[in-house]
Design a protein around this motif. Structure first.
Motif, PDB file in Angstrom:
ATOM      1  N   LEU A 156       0.956  -1.152  -0.044  1.00 17.38           N
ATOM      2  CA  LEU A 156       0.021   0.115  -0.078  1.00 17.38           C
ATOM      3  C   LEU A 156       0.951   1.336   0.014  1.00 17.38           C
ATOM      4  CD1 LEU A 156      -2.815   1.136   0.078  1.00 17.38           C
ATOM      5  CD2 LEU A 156      -2.902   1.148   2.682  1.00 17.38           C
ATOM      6  N   ASN A 157       0.797   2.143  -0.840  1.00 22.91           N
ATOM      7  CA  ASN A 157       1.805   3.272  -1.248  1.00 22.91           C
ATOM      8  C   ASN A 157       0.945   4.410  -0.992  1.00 22.91           C
ATOM      9  OD1 ASN A 157       3.488   1.112  -2.080  1.00 22.91           O
ATOM     10  ND2 ASN A 157       2.348   1.179  -3.926  1.00 22.91           N
ATOM     11  N   TYR A 158       1.766   5.629  -0.505  1.00 22.08           N
ATOM     12  CA  TYR A 158       1.146   6.950  -0.146  1.00 22.08           C
ATOM     13  C   TYR A 158       2.343   7.790  -1.224  1.00 22.08           C
ATOM     14  CZ  TYR A 158      -0.371  11.444   1.662  1.00 22.08           C
ATOM     15  OH  TYR A 158      -0.670  12.743   1.791  1.00 22.08           O
ATOM     16  N   ASN A 159       1.690   8.695  -1.987  1.00 17.65           N
ATOM     17  CA  ASN A 159       2.450   9.487  -2.801  1.00 17.65           C
ATOM     18  C   ASN A 159       2.170  10.714  -2.667  1.00 17.65           C
ATOM     19  OD1 ASN A 159       4.130   7.166  -4.225  1.00 17.65           O
ATOM     20  ND2 ASN A 159       1.829   6.839  -5.143  1.00 17.65           N
ATOM     21  N   SER A 171       1.056  22.205  -9.341  1.00 23.04           N
ATOM     22  CA  SER A 171       0.234  21.383  -8.573  1.00 23.04           C
ATOM     23  C   SER A 171       0.707  20.520  -7.696  1.00 23.04           C
ATOM     24  CB  SER A 171      -0.528  20.791 -10.041  1.00 23.04           C
ATOM     25  OG  SER A 171       0.170  19.822 -10.508  1.00 23.04           O
ATOM     26  N   LYS A 172       0.091  20.211  -6.694  1.00 28.52           N
ATOM     27  CA  LYS A 172       0.265  19.056  -6.013  1.00 28.52           C
ATOM     28  C   LYS A 172      -0.568  17.985  -6.028  1.00 28.52           C
ATOM     29  CE  LYS A 172       2.566  22.257  -2.679  1.00 28.52           C
ATOM     30  NZ  LYS A 172       2.034  22.833  -1.282  1.00 28.52           N
ATOM     31  N   PHE A 173      -0.136  16.749  -5.992  1.00 26.84           N
ATOM     32  CA  PHE A 173      -0.964  15.697  -6.104  1.00 26.84           C
ATOM     33  C   PHE A 173      -0.435  14.611  -4.772  1.00 26.84           C
ATOM     34  CE2 PHE A 173      -0.916  16.751 -10.471  1.00 26.84           C
ATOM     35  CZ  PHE A 173      -2.131  16.224 -11.090  1.00 26.84           C
ATOM     36  N   LYS A 174      -1.786  14.077  -4.265  1.00 24.24           N
ATOM     37  CA  LYS A 174      -1.438  13.190  -3.637  1.00 24.24           C
ATOM     38  C   LYS A 174      -2.431  11.755  -3.901  1.00 24.24           C
ATOM     39  CE  LYS A 174      -1.212  16.585   0.336  1.00 24.24           C
ATOM     40  NZ  LYS A 174      -1.899  17.137   1.380  1.00 24.24           N
ATOM     41  N   ASP A 175      -1.539  10.462  -3.685  1.00 24.00           N
ATOM     42  CA  ASP A 175      -2.745   9.486  -3.938  1.00 24.00           C
ATOM     43  C   ASP A 175      -2.052   8.306  -3.118  1.00 24.00           C
ATOM     44  OD1 ASP A 175      -0.949   7.321  -5.999  1.00 24.00           O
ATOM     45  OD2 ASP A 175      -0.182   9.706  -6.426  1.00 24.00           O
ATOM     46  N   PHE A 176      -3.168   7.384  -2.908  1.00 25.46           N
ATOM     47  CA  PHE A 176      -2.964   6.216  -2.350  1.00 25.46           C
ATOM     48  C   PHE A 176      -2.894   5.203  -3.429  1.00 25.46           C
ATOM     49  CE2 PHE A 176      -4.363   7.873   1.754  1.00 25.46           C
ATOM     50  CZ  PHE A 176      -3.203   7.294   2.541  1.00 25.46           C
ATOM     51  N   ASN A 177      -2.073   4.128  -3.446  1.00 24.80           N
ATOM     52  CA  ASN A 177      -2.316   3.168  -4.307  1.00 24.80           C
ATOM     53  C   ASN A 177      -2.001   1.785  -3.916  1.00 24.80           C
ATOM     54  OD1 ASN A 177       0.652   2.853  -5.232  1.00 24.80           O
ATOM     55  ND2 ASN A 177       0.306   4.860  -6.484  1.00 24.80           N
TER      56      ASN A 177
END
Length: 192
Positions: A156-159, A171-177
């Motif tokens: 499980l990754n948080y970026n 821009s700023k991006f946040k995601d779980f994958n």
């Protein structure tokens, strides 16, 4: 159904006899495929907007165990993004350092790991450079050693990333994958 049951029985039997090569002096080579939903915030001339989309990334790992259970190295990546409501998808690539730590004893067949990465890269849309990006990723997962060299992993990754676009906004991006992959642990050889 019988084939699936047989597969898991063989996988379980193989893992009972494995010893992982996660000790000092060994190498780690492998990679994983991740898929996730992105959420971003853009800022252009003081105007803020939000966006969503999906991303598919392919990461490779090349690391060296500096002490037992701790490897450091480089991870190149290739990614594909598709912003929601946009006809333009983008591709990106980059590289960065990583550190990975396995929490359980090296002889364990199933091990828990944590990995921290920093990366720098570029993205392109319609063949033209779109942005430069940098960010970090925190990855936590389980490695299942199929034998003493090969591990299947689920993570499980948080970026978090920041993109500076050629057109002048950022821009700023946040995601779980979720990621799946294989790692090969190469044992050091000794000259006799």
């Amino acid at each position: 159904m019988k084939t699936l049951t047989l597969f898991f029985f063989i996988l379980f039997a193989l893992t009972l006899t494995s010893n992982a090569q996660i000790t000092k002096g060994n190498w780690l080579v492998g990679g994983n495929l991740t898929y996730g939903i992105q959420e971003g915030e853009s800022n252009s001339n003081g105007n803020k907007s939000t966006s969503k989309g999906s991303a598919l990334n392919l990461n490779a790992d090349l690391g060296y165990f500096v002490i037992n259970k701790l490897t450091v190295g480089l991870t190149p990546y290739f990614g594909f993004g598709n912003p929601e409501g946009s006809n333009n998808s983008s591709i990106g690539f980059g590289i960065g350092p990583f550190a990975r730590y396995y929490f359980l004893k090296p002889e364990k067949t199933i091990n828990i790991f944590s990995q921290l990465e920093y990366y720098y890269g570029n993205s392109y849309s319609n063949g033209k450079k779109e942005s430069e990006s940098n960010g970090y990723s925190i990855k936590n997962g389980v490695a299942i050693f199929l034998n003493n060299s090969i591990a299947f992993e689920v993570s499980l990754n948080y970026n978090v990333s920041k993109n500076n676009y050629v057109s002048g906004y950022d821009s700023k991006f946040k995601d779980f994958n979720i990621g799946v992959g294989f790692q090969i642990h190469l044992e050091k050889t000794t000259n006799q």
